[in-house]
Design an enzyme around this catalytic site. Structure first.
Site, PDB file in Angstrom:
ATOM      1  N   SER A 118       0.861  -1.182   0.000  1.00 56.32           N
ATOM      2  CA  SER A 118       0.000   0.000   0.000  1.00 56.32           C
ATOM      3  C   SER A 118       0.893   1.225   0.000  1.00 56.32           C
ATOM      4  O   SER A 118       2.068   1.151   0.385  1.00 56.32           O
ATOM      5  CB  SER A 118      -0.888  -0.005   1.253  1.00 56.32           C
ATOM      6  OG  SER A 118      -1.544   1.235   1.433  1.00 56.32           O
ATOM      7  N   TYR A 127      -2.301  -1.267  10.266  1.00 53.91           N
ATOM      8  CA  TYR A 127      -2.304  -1.489   8.816  1.00 53.91           C
ATOM      9  C   TYR A 127      -0.987  -1.018   8.208  1.00 53.91           C
ATOM     10  O   TYR A 127      -0.355  -1.740   7.420  1.00 53.91           O
ATOM     11  CB  TYR A 127      -3.482  -0.737   8.192  1.00 53.91           C
ATOM     12  CG  TYR A 127      -3.611  -0.900   6.705  1.00 53.91           C
ATOM     13  CD1 TYR A 127      -4.221  -2.031   6.165  1.00 53.91           C
ATOM     14  CD2 TYR A 127      -3.158   0.086   5.826  1.00 53.91           C
ATOM     15  CE1 TYR A 127      -4.355  -2.184   4.795  1.00 53.91           C
ATOM     16  CE2 TYR A 127      -3.289  -0.057   4.465  1.00 53.91           C
ATOM     17  CZ  TYR A 127      -3.894  -1.191   3.949  1.00 53.91           C
ATOM     18  OH  TYR A 127      -4.016  -1.334   2.590  1.00 53.91           O
ATOM     19  N   LYS A 133       2.019  -3.085   6.104  1.00 53.19           N
ATOM     20  CA  LYS A 133       2.361  -2.750   4.722  1.00 53.19           C
ATOM     21  C   LYS A 133       3.817  -2.332   4.576  1.00 53.19           C
ATOM     22  O   LYS A 133       4.458  -2.623   3.555  1.00 53.19           O
ATOM     23  CB  LYS A 133       1.406  -1.673   4.193  1.00 53.19           C
ATOM     24  CG  LYS A 133      -0.043  -2.141   4.107  1.00 53.19           C
ATOM     25  CD  LYS A 133      -0.187  -3.425   3.298  1.00 53.19           C
ATOM     26  CE  LYS A 133      -1.619  -3.848   3.127  1.00 53.19           C
ATOM     27  NZ  LYS A 133      -1.768  -5.071   2.311  1.00 53.19           N
TER      28      LYS A 133
END
Length: 288
Positions: free
Chosen positions: A145, A156, A160
């Site tokens: 991402s 998150y 990533k």
């Protein structure tokens, strides 16, 4: 890999979103597809639609957080087609619930890390030995991402950043062994997917009460949902991935206009400055 026709592509999280966009782009090139997804009804629907369009496609229910499930995916791939040439470790979830990293429960950490990071690890461990043994051209695509290239992002973002680092390591390891395998790391911005609804596939477990921050978390969720709704079509992203495989291109950035955020982080590091976040050039400040 210049020649894609007849090659076998395995896509985790392949029933919807970016994974489905990859499937559509690969099918148009005549590739054979193995779609893996934890959501059986969506998987069956995607397989039926692709088959109706003329694709040679097999669906395998798979939970990438479980190594045995990914081993089974590799076995089913070989049973169906006798080989694998492209592996897209694409399955992913959102997580964090708007809480600070120290406020999130370990169940939240385990879930997001298990899918976003360990799902990629399991894919690499199950499939790379197969690709190496074949001695043929192959390619690994890991979905990270933009959150893996800039500051922040909570749980998150942690996963990533780890996927980017893992992909860079894999690239260097293949180079040192002179393997015929390429690597790409996909770092998308906003794309029209259902990632904001990731909780639908979360294993049942005790959930922490969001408490007094529930209203704030819901407001943030609505803002992100709106940004996603205005994002890129997954089919466009699938085409970018296809082109990167052909061109042996490592970094796949879907939103070139966001590079100022990456530049900002790199300049902060090189200048020994504290982390700061800036919005994409020419766009509203999401961080206000």
């Amino acid at each position: 890999m210049k020649q894609l026709d007849g090659r076998v592509a395995v896509i985790t999280g392949g029933a919807s979103g970016i994974g489905r966009g990859m499937a559509d782009a690969f099918a148009a090139e005549g590739m054979k597809l193995v779609l893996a997804d934890v959501e059986r009804p969506a998987l069956d629907e995607a397989v039926a639609e692709l088959a109706a369009g003329g694709a040679d496609v097999t669906g395998v229910e798979c939970d990438v957080a479980k190594p045995g499930s990914v081993d089974r995916l590799a076995q089913k791939t070989l049973e169906a087609y006798g080989a694998a040439h492209v592996l897209c470790n694409n399955a992913g979830v959102a997580g964090g619930g708007g809480r600070a990293t120290w406020e999130a429960g370990l169940d939240e950490w385990d879930w997001v890390m298990g899918v976003n990071l360990m799902g990629v690890v399991h894919g690499i461990r199950s499939f790379v030995p197969i690709l190496l043994e074949q001695g043929d051209e192959g390619h690994i695509v890991n979905t990270a991402s933009m959150a893996g290239l800039i500051s922040g992002g909570g749980i998150y973002g942690v996963t990533k950043h780890a996927v980017v680092a893992l992909s860079e390591s894999l690239f260097n390891e293949f180079s040192m062994r002179e393997a015929k395998l390429g690597v790409s790391v996909l770092c998308p911005g906003w794309v029209r997917t259902r990632i904001i609804e990731s909780e639908r596939n979360r294993p049942e477990a005790p959930r922490e009460d969001p408490g007094e921050r529930a209203a704030e978390a819901e407001m943030m969720r609505k803002v992100v949902a709106g940004l996603i709704e205005g994002g890129l079509d997954p089919v466009v992203v699938g085409g970018m991935v296809r082109d990167a495989i052909r061109e042996q291109r490592f970094y796949v950035l879907t939103h070139p206009g966001w590079k100022n955020m990456i530049q900002n982080r790199m300049e902060n590091i090189l200048a020994d400055r504290n982390p700061e976040r800036v919005p994409p050039a020419g766009e509203p400040n999401w961080f206000d």
